[in-house]
Scaffold this active site. Structure first.
Site, mmCIF file in Angstrom:
data_model
loop_
_atom_site.group_PDB
_atom_site.id
_atom_site.type_symbol
_atom_site.label_atom_id
_atom_site.label_comp_id
_atom_site.label_asym_id
_atom_site.label_seq_id
_atom_site.Cartn_x
_atom_site.Cartn_y
_atom_site.Cartn_z
ATOM 1 N N THR A 190 0.681 -1.712 -0.336
ATOM 2 C CA THR A 190 -0.058 0.590 -0.246
ATOM 3 C C THR A 190 1.003 1.639 -0.351
ATOM 4 O O THR A 190 0.598 2.586 -0.621
ATOM 5 C CB THR A 190 -0.908 -0.216 0.812
ATOM 6 O OG1 THR A 190 -1.297 -1.227 1.296
ATOM 7 C CG2 THR A 190 -1.817 1.179 1.250
ATOM 8 N N ARG B 296 2.442 0.043 -7.286
ATOM 9 C CA ARG B 296 3.152 1.005 -6.829
ATOM 10 C C ARG B 296 4.122 1.185 -6.817
ATOM 11 O O ARG B 296 4.636 2.446 -6.869
ATOM 12 C CB ARG B 296 1.424 0.165 -5.749
ATOM 13 C CG ARG B 296 0.656 0.321 -4.979
ATOM 14 C CD ARG B 296 0.398 0.408 -3.693
ATOM 15 N NE ARG B 296 -1.422 -0.017 -4.372
ATOM 16 C CZ ARG B 296 -2.225 -0.448 -3.320
ATOM 17 N NH1 ARG B 296 -1.621 -1.690 -2.388
ATOM 18 N NH2 ARG B 296 -2.975 -0.696 -2.635
ATOM 19 N N HIS C 177 -6.780 0.405 -6.086
ATOM 20 C CA HIS C 177 -6.985 -0.794 -5.246
ATOM 21 C C HIS C 177 -7.839 -1.721 -5.405
ATOM 22 O O HIS C 177 -7.677 -1.805 -6.703
ATOM 23 C CB HIS C 177 -8.619 0.604 -4.434
ATOM 24 C CG HIS C 177 -9.017 -0.085 -3.861
ATOM 25 N ND1 HIS C 177 -8.651 -0.054 -2.577
ATOM 26 C CD2 HIS C 177 -10.416 -0.789 -4.233
ATOM 27 C CE1 HIS C 177 -10.184 -1.082 -1.813
ATOM 28 N NE2 HIS C 177 -10.707 -1.540 -2.470
#
Ligand code: CMP
Length: 145
Positions: free
Chosen positions: A95, A106, A119
């Site tokens: 995250t 990411r 997400h």
């Protein structure tokens, strides 16, 4: 099994939609549902209701409602059932973009944790809750081997 990813507003604005979808397709994961939508505040609050009360909650809702997002239901039947969600999350990465490995979505493109670019449902149960928030059953495709 089906799981949901949301390509969040910052990634859409940066033109990363194709690049992100390609990463899943390269693993043989198929697209079962796809749409672009500008979330209303109510929809974003429903999606992230488990984060209500967190210090980052208001910024999260503001970020999710600032611009359109791309909603993708992934069909992971090509994968081992038990490891499907884990693989999707591995492709995405941690995250926190500062902790995400290079080579993950990411790790390669993320800038800030509060403006996360993608997400993903974090379990089978959350996929089962989140998919119907954005897709009707008849909007989801199935594939024959
Ligand atoms: P997402 O994977 O969409 O799900 C919840 C979101 O909350 C997450 O991406 C981040 O954008 C945000 N988030 C989670 N933890 C933090 C944090 N510690 N600080 C700021 N934002 C966070």
């Amino acid at each position: 099994m089906k799981t949901l990813i949301i390509i969040r507003p910052d990634a859409v604005i940066r033109g990363l939609v194709g690049e992100i979808i390609t990463r899943f397709e390269k693993h043989g994961i198929r697209i079962a549902g796809l749409k672009i939508m500008h979330l209303a505040r109510k929809q974003a609050e429903e999606l992230y209701k488990q984060h209500k009360g967190q210090p980052f909650y208001d910024r999260l809702i503001q970020n999710m409602t600032a611009n359109p997002s791309v909603f993708v239901v992934l069909d992971t039947d090509v994968l081992d059932r038990e490891s499907a969600i884990a693989l999707v999350r591995k492709i995405i990465g941690d995250t926190d973009p500062a902790k995400a490995e290079m080579g993950t979505i990411r790790g390669d493109f993320g800038l800030r944790i509060d403006q996360n670019i993608i997400h993903a449902s974090d379990s089978r149960e959350s996929a089962e809750r989140e998919i119907p928030l954005f897709f009707k059953k008849e909007e989801l495709q199935t594939y024959k081997e």
